[in-house]
Design a protein around this motif. Structure first.
Motif, mmCIF file in Angstrom:
data_model
loop_
_atom_site.group_PDB
_atom_site.id
_atom_site.type_symbol
_atom_site.label_atom_id
_atom_site.label_comp_id
_atom_site.label_asym_id
_atom_site.label_seq_id
_atom_site.Cartn_x
_atom_site.Cartn_y
_atom_site.Cartn_z
ATOM 1 N N ARG A 193 0.799 -1.230 0.000
ATOM 2 C CA ARG A 193 0.000 0.000 0.000
ATOM 3 C C ARG A 193 0.834 1.283 0.000
ATOM 4 N NH1 ARG A 193 -4.115 -0.946 4.869
ATOM 5 N NH2 ARG A 193 -2.186 -1.694 5.847
ATOM 6 N N LEU A 194 2.154 1.130 0.105
ATOM 7 C CA LEU A 194 3.060 2.286 0.081
ATOM 8 C C LEU A 194 2.763 3.287 1.202
ATOM 9 C CD1 LEU A 194 3.263 2.961 -3.769
ATOM 10 C CD2 LEU A 194 4.811 1.598 -2.347
ATOM 11 N N ILE A 195 2.320 2.769 2.339
ATOM 12 C CA ILE A 195 2.111 3.609 3.513
ATOM 13 C C ILE A 195 3.274 3.381 4.477
ATOM 14 C CG2 ILE A 195 -0.397 3.559 3.280
ATOM 15 C CD1 ILE A 195 -0.477 1.491 5.527
ATOM 16 N N ALA A 196 3.376 4.228 5.499
ATOM 17 C CA ALA A 196 4.469 4.106 6.464
ATOM 18 C C ALA A 196 4.379 2.779 7.206
ATOM 19 C CB ALA A 196 4.420 5.269 7.448
ATOM 20 N N ALA A 197 5.467 2.027 7.189
ATOM 21 C CA ALA A 197 5.523 0.769 7.938
ATOM 22 C C ALA A 197 5.640 1.099 9.422
ATOM 23 C CB ALA A 197 6.709 -0.069 7.480
ATOM 24 N N GLY A 199 6.558 1.510 13.044
ATOM 25 C CA GLY A 199 7.686 1.236 13.924
ATOM 26 C C GLY A 199 9.021 1.012 13.240
ATOM 27 N N LEU A 200 9.171 1.425 11.971
ATOM 28 C CA LEU A 200 10.448 1.236 11.285
ATOM 29 C C LEU A 200 10.967 2.581 10.773
ATOM 30 C CD1 LEU A 200 9.880 -2.016 9.169
ATOM 31 C CD2 LEU A 200 11.186 -1.776 11.289
ATOM 32 N N LEU A 201 12.206 2.876 11.099
ATOM 33 C CA LEU A 201 12.844 4.109 10.666
ATOM 34 C C LEU A 201 13.857 3.824 9.561
ATOM 35 C CD1 LEU A 201 13.563 5.874 14.080
ATOM 36 C CD2 LEU A 201 11.990 6.664 12.322
ATOM 37 N N ALA A 202 13.996 4.782 8.648
ATOM 38 C CA ALA A 202 14.964 4.669 7.567
ATOM 39 C C ALA A 202 15.623 6.035 7.357
ATOM 40 C CB ALA A 202 14.286 4.178 6.288
ATOM 41 N N VAL A 203 16.520 6.113 6.379
ATOM 42 C CA VAL A 203 17.228 7.348 6.068
ATOM 43 C C VAL A 203 16.854 7.773 4.655
ATOM 44 C CG1 VAL A 203 19.479 8.481 5.909
ATOM 45 C CG2 VAL A 203 19.117 6.659 7.578
ATOM 46 N N SER A 204 16.562 9.052 4.472
ATOM 47 C CA SER A 204 16.060 9.542 3.194
ATOM 48 C C SER A 204 17.060 9.373 2.059
ATOM 49 C CB SER A 204 15.671 11.016 3.320
ATOM 50 O OG SER A 204 16.814 11.803 3.643
ATOM 51 N N THR A 205 18.360 9.335 2.366
ATOM 52 C CA THR A 205 19.364 9.224 1.315
ATOM 53 C C THR A 205 19.511 7.794 0.783
ATOM 54 O OG1 THR A 205 21.060 8.992 3.043
ATOM 55 C CG2 THR A 205 20.690 11.198 2.143
ATOM 56 N N TRP A 206 18.899 6.825 1.423
ATOM 57 C CA TRP A 206 18.927 5.458 0.907
ATOM 58 C C TRP A 206 18.082 5.361 -0.359
ATOM 59 C CZ3 TRP A 206 17.652 2.380 6.027
ATOM 60 C CH2 TRP A 206 18.750 2.482 6.899
ATOM 61 N N PRO A 207 18.427 4.458 -1.270
ATOM 62 C CA PRO A 207 17.547 4.215 -2.420
ATOM 63 C C PRO A 207 16.158 3.810 -1.930
ATOM 64 C CG PRO A 207 19.654 3.087 -2.680
ATOM 65 C CD PRO A 207 19.627 3.598 -1.281
ATOM 66 N N ILE A 208 15.134 4.205 -2.660
ATOM 67 C CA ILE A 208 13.777 3.936 -2.199
ATOM 68 C C ILE A 208 13.504 2.438 -2.109
ATOM 69 C CG2 ILE A 208 12.750 4.031 -4.511
ATOM 70 C CD1 ILE A 208 10.326 5.425 -3.177
ATOM 71 N N SER A 209 14.164 1.643 -2.937
ATOM 72 C CA SER A 209 13.963 0.193 -2.863
ATOM 73 C C SER A 209 14.433 -0.364 -1.529
ATOM 74 C CB SER A 209 14.705 -0.503 -4.008
ATOM 75 O OG SER A 209 16.095 -0.221 -3.946
ATOM 76 N N ARG A 210 15.466 0.262 -0.935
ATOM 77 C CA ARG A 210 15.928 -0.212 0.372
ATOM 78 C C ARG A 210 14.956 0.179 1.472
ATOM 79 N NH1 ARG A 210 21.621 1.530 3.126
ATOM 80 N NH2 ARG A 210 22.255 1.616 0.936
ATOM 81 N N GLU A 293 9.205 1.177 -8.095
ATOM 82 C CA GLU A 293 8.747 1.792 -9.342
ATOM 83 C C GLU A 293 7.356 2.392 -9.175
ATOM 84 O OE1 GLU A 293 8.969 -0.987 -12.518
ATOM 85 O OE2 GLU A 293 11.150 -1.221 -12.399
ATOM 86 N N ARG A 294 6.469 1.674 -8.479
ATOM 87 C CA ARG A 294 5.132 2.198 -8.219
ATOM 88 C C ARG A 294 5.212 3.459 -7.362
ATOM 89 N NH1 ARG A 294 3.137 -1.721 -4.881
ATOM 90 N NH2 ARG A 294 1.373 -0.341 -4.487
#
Length: 320
Positions: A193-197, A199-210, A293-294
Motif C-alpha cells: 500500500r506504500l504507507i508508512a511501515a 515502527g520502522l525508521l529509515a534514512v532519506s538518502t537510501w535508495p527507495i527500494s531499500r 517503481e510504483r
C-alpha cells in the motif's frame, strides 16, 4: 521537619503539608534528622520527576492531535477561499508547534545528577545519533534496535521515547522546508500500500527500494543487520560484554551462528547470516524494485519519504 518512630520499623516524617510513612527493612536504633531530611528530599525529587515526565508525554500526544486538527482547518479554509481564517489558524498552528518543540526539549533534557556524576556522553544531537545507528545497520530498523546499537557502539544517550517522537518532527520539517537538511529520518514503506511501515525508521538518502518492506524484507533486513553488527564487533580489539550480548541477540535466530555465548564468534555469525541471506535476497529485491517503481510514479516527494495516506471512499462514489 519532624520525624518520629512508630511501631516496628515504620518512621513517620512530617513536612509542611506532607506526611510520609517510610518502612525500613532494618530500622537503626538512632536516626539523625539530617539523614531523614536527605531521604525525604530524594523521595520527593524522584516523585516529581515521575510526575513531570508523565505529564510531558501526555502533553506531547495532545499537542500532536491539536497540530493535526489545526492543519486540517488550514486546508479547509484555503479550499473555501477564506484566507483570513487560514492566516488566523496558521498563527495558532505555529504557537502549538513551538509548544510541541518545547515539550520535546523537556523530554530530551539530560538528567543533572547524571551529568554531574558521569561522562558528558555524545555531543551529537538525537537525530544524528539515530542516523549514526541506522547507517551502521544499513536497513530500516525499530527504535529499540537503534537505541541498542547506539548504546553498544557509540555510547549515546538515546531512548526509545525520543526516537519515536523524532519521525514526526522530521516530517514537519520536510513539510515546512523540503530538502533544507542533508538527510531526513523517514519511514520505511510497505510494498503493498506504500504507507508508512509501523515502527520502522529509515534514512532519506537510501535508495527507495531499500526503504520498501515486503513479505520477505523483515528476514532479509534482520540478516543484513546481523552481518553489519557482526562485522562491527569483529573490528573491536576486545569486544565488550554489551557488544557480545547484542551479537547474541542476532545469533540465536540464525542457524549455525553459534551454540553458546562463550563460543560466539563474529565471523561465524556473519557467515551464517550470509548463507541464509542468499536464499531470500533475490526474491525480496524483485518485490522491492517493483514496489519502488510504483512509489516513484504514484507518490510525491513527501509521500516517498513518509508514506501515502489512506483515503476513505464513500459508497455513493463507488456506485457511480
Amino acid at each position: 521537619m519532624r520525624a518520629t518512630t512508630n511501631l516496628g520499623n515504620i518512621v513517620r516524617i512530617q513536612l509542611p503539608n506532607i506526611r510520609l510513612y517510610v518502612r525500613f527493612s532494618r530500622l537503626p536504633v538512632a536516626i539523625r534528622a539530617g539523614t531523614l531530611g536527605r531521604l525525604c528530599r530524594r523521595m520527593l525529587e524522584y516523585a516529581a520527576q515521575v510526575v513531570v515526565c508523565g505529564a510531558v508525554t501526555n502533553s506531547l500526544e495532545e499537542l500532536d492531535r491539536r497540530i493535526e486538527i489545526l492543519r486540517d482547518e488550514v486546508r479547509r479554509a484555503l479550499m473555501a477561499g477564506d484566507t483570513v481564517r487560514a492566516n488566523q489558524v496558521r498563527v495558532e498552528l505555529r504557537r502549538v508547534e513551538r509548544a510541541w518543540h518545547d515539550a520535546i526539549d523537556a523530554v530530551a533534557a539530560p538528567d543533572d545528577a547524571a551529568k554531574a556524576a558521569g561522562p558528558l556522553g555524545s555531543i551529537l544531537s538525537v537525530r544524528d545519533q539515530v542516523h549514526q545507528a541506522l547507517t551502521l545497520l544499513g536497513v530500516p530498523s525499530a527504535p529499540k534496535m537503534v537505541v541498542a546499537v547506539q548504546d553498544v557502539f557509540f555510547a549515546g544517550e538515546l531512548s526509545s521515547e525520543k526516537v519515536r517522537h523524532l519521525r514526526r518532527d522530521e516530517e514537519r520539517s520536510f513539510r515546512s522546508s523540503p530538502h533544507a537538511r542533508p538527510y531526513y529520518l523517514c519511514s520505511a514503506l510497505t510494498a503493498d500500500r506504500l504507507i508508512a511501515a509501523r515502527g520502522l525508521l529509515a534514512v532519506s538518502t537510501w535508495p527507495i527500494s531499500r526503504r520498501i518492506v515486503g513479505p520477505l524484507s523483515g528476514r532479509v533486513d534482520f540478516l543484513t543487520g546481523a552481518i553489519h553488527v557482526a562485522e562491527q564487533v569483529g573490528r573491536m580489539s576486545e569486544p565488550t560484554l554489551p557488544a557480545k550480548r547484542l551479537l547474541r541477540r542476532f545469533a540465536t535466530s540464525i542457524p549455525s551462528a553459534g551454540d553458546s555465548f562463550d563460543a560466539l564468534d563474529p565471523a561465524t555469525v556473519a557467515e551464517a547470516a550470509r548463507t541464509e541471506l542468499a536464499v531470500h535476497q533475490d526474491d525480496d529485491q524483485v518485490q522491492r524494485d517493483v514496489a519502488a517503481e510504483r512509489a516513484t510514479s504514484q507518490l510525491d516527494e513527501r509521500q516517498q519519504l513518509f508514506g501515502s495516506t489512506l483515503t476513505v471512499v464513500s459508497q455513493s462514489t463507488t456506485e457511480r
